[in-house]
Design an enzyme around this catalytic site. Structure first.
Site, short mmCIF file in Angstrom:
data_model
loop_
_atom_site.label_atom_id
_atom_site.label_comp_id
_atom_site.label_asym_id
_atom_site.label_seq_id
_atom_site.Cartn_x
_atom_site.Cartn_y
_atom_site.Cartn_z
N HIS A 15 0.82 -1.21 0.00
CA HIS A 15 0.00 0.00 0.00
C HIS A 15 0.86 1.26 0.00
CE1 HIS A 15 -3.91 -2.04 0.98
NE2 HIS A 15 -3.05 -2.98 1.31
N ASP A 33 -5.64 6.03 1.74
CA ASP A 33 -5.90 4.64 1.39
C ASP A 33 -7.35 4.33 1.74
OD1 ASP A 33 -6.02 1.63 1.90
OD2 ASP A 33 -4.01 1.82 1.07
#
Length: 471
Positions: free
Chosen positions: A31, A129
């Site tokens: 990520h 995110d």
């Protein structure tokens, strides 16, 4: 052509000027990198960059960016799950819960600092995110608009959006094993088993986690996808239809950035010198990502499957790759058997490896970064998914894009050897390689001027710049 309500035609791309964009990645390898690659794209367009990050698993600093740690002193032992059976959904919920208060203080200070430095200006937006719904709630309280970055594929988010309906139909959680191979008519080519993201996480926890991911998209000012239209047009359209906000498919991010990334593990670049000595498309690259793990017996079977194939290989084995073991022990005789045609490293510079002419196949866990990079480099795959979105990605590799196949069942040396031979020597493997090269060509075109991803980048930049105070 995917129809996006954001705009039918991209306007002339804007420049960020002196505007600042805030970003908050999830603190895991798969990520961090896409978010930093997005930061690089925005920085190249003139935006100033501030990266908020969890104090644990902190990314490498990038020159010219402001980095702000969040939650120093927050207990992190259960926030970094290990192994393929770790409670990742539970960890995501705990990360949101524990960092939310600290982030509110950090964000408030950042907004005040920006207003002081830029004479009343506020940050253009916060890109976070999609797993950080709790941070999005904080931003809403402080009047900071948000965009969300999905670091998985479009098919994954489309499946998450369909999860509640499967629960309402009584299909999830499955009542017994006989249901697992059931095809999902609304999500072809997925089966029910592809939606079992974890065998250890309670269903209620998984439901809450996925609900919040979808909420983060619907409550944002736009969704950024690390994919491209020619790869996932049908699922991109499902997302556009379902979230009610603009959607920007701008991937592959690693191809449009200058290579900005943060490695929580140090890559062994000597493997590139070794690859230079191998024949074109002759080497199998084996890497199961930064979190997946295997048992000692599986390690032994994998080792002998590689050895018995008689083909060159580059095998990544992390120091923590074997469950319940402080060290990795390869079987006796393996090194002697494979000397000269095999190399084992703790970590590899994956993008460089997949882009190397010597690599002809990739045995992967099918995390989205690995899957997308393999597709964009024209490398066919042997798939061995473990958890989360990996089963969905592997299914698409095999059934939709037809650039690889899943190695199913128990890991056994004979089955591994046959799979490797199939990929490198079989007619079916040759067809997969041709299709992979076709997708590579499409990935190359989409990021050129006038390409779908380049157009979406321009739309995204103009979206961020559309108002002096907010998007």
């Amino acid at each position: 052509m995917v129809a996006n309500a954001a705009a039918e035609k991209a306007p002339a791309p804007a420049s960020g000027g002196t505007r600042r964009v805030l970003l908050f990645p999830l603190p895991f390898q798969g990520h961090l990198n896409p978010m930093l690659q997005l930061a690089d794209v925005l920085h190249a367009r003139g935006f100033h960059i501030t990266v908020f990050h969890a104090a644990f698993n902190a990314p490498d600093p990038v020159a010219g960016y402001r980095f702000v740690p969040v939650g120093a002193g927050v207990p992190a032992a259960d926030l970094v799950p290990t192994g393929s059976d770790g409670d990742f959904a539970g960890a995501l919920l705990r990360i949101n819960e524990r960092l939310q208060g600290a982030f509110q203080d950090c964000l408030r200070e950042e907004v005040l600092l920006e207003e002081e430095e830029e004479e009343g200006a506020r940050p253009a937006c916060l890109v976070l995110d999609s797993n950080l719904r709790g941070m999005q709630v904080v931003a809403g309280r402080l009047g900071v608009p948000t965009l969300v970055l999905r670091t998985g594929g479009a098919a994954c988010l489309a499946a998450y959006m369909a999860f509640p309906a499967l629960c309402d139909k009584g299909l999830l959680p499955p009542k017994d094993h006989s249901q697992l191979n059931m095809p999902l008519d609304d999500l072809p080519p997925l089966r029910l088993q592809d939606m079992i993201f974890s065998t250890t996480t309670p269903h209620e926890t998984m439901t809450t986690c996925l609900e919040r991911i979808v909420e983060s998209a619907k409550c944002s000012s736009g969704v950024i996808l690390n994919t491209f239209t020619d790869l996932e047009d049908v699922d991109i359209q499902k997302i556009i239809d379902g979230v009610g906000v603009p959607v920007y498919a701008i991937g592959p991010l690693y191809k449009i950035s200058s290579g900005a990334q943060s490695s929580l593990l140090s890559p062994d670049k000597t493997c590139l010198d070794w690859l230079d000595k191998q024949e074109a498309e002759s080497v199998l690259f084996v890497s199961l990502g930064s979190l997946a793990s295997m048992g000692q017996e599986e390690l032994v079977e994998t080792a002998w499957g590689l050895a018995n194939s008689r083909l060159p290989f580059l095998w990544v084995i992390r120091p923590d790759a074997v469950q319940g073991s402080g060290k990795v022990g390869l079987p006796d005789g393996f090194e002697e058997e494979t000397r000269g045609r095999g190399m084992v490293v703790n970590w590899a510079p994956q993008q460089d490896v997949l882009g190397h002419q010597a690599v002809g196949g990739f045995w992967t866990h099918n995390g989205w970064n690995s899957t997308l990079e393999s597709i964009c480099e024209g490398v066919p795959m042997i798939c061995r998914p473990h958890f989360a979105d990996q089963m969905i990605n592997a299914r698409y590799v095999e059934q939709v894009w037809k650039v690889g196949f899943e190695l199913e069942g128990k890991l056994e040396r004979g089955n591994i050897e046959r799979g490797i031979i199939k990929l490198f020597r079989g007619e079916e493997g040759g067809e997969m390689r041709r299709r992979a090269n076709d997708l590579k060509d499409k990935a190359t075109l989409c990021i050129k001027k006038g390409g779908s991803s380049q157009t979406m980048v321009d739309l995204l930049i103009n979206r961020i710049m559309s108002s002096p105070s907010s998007i």
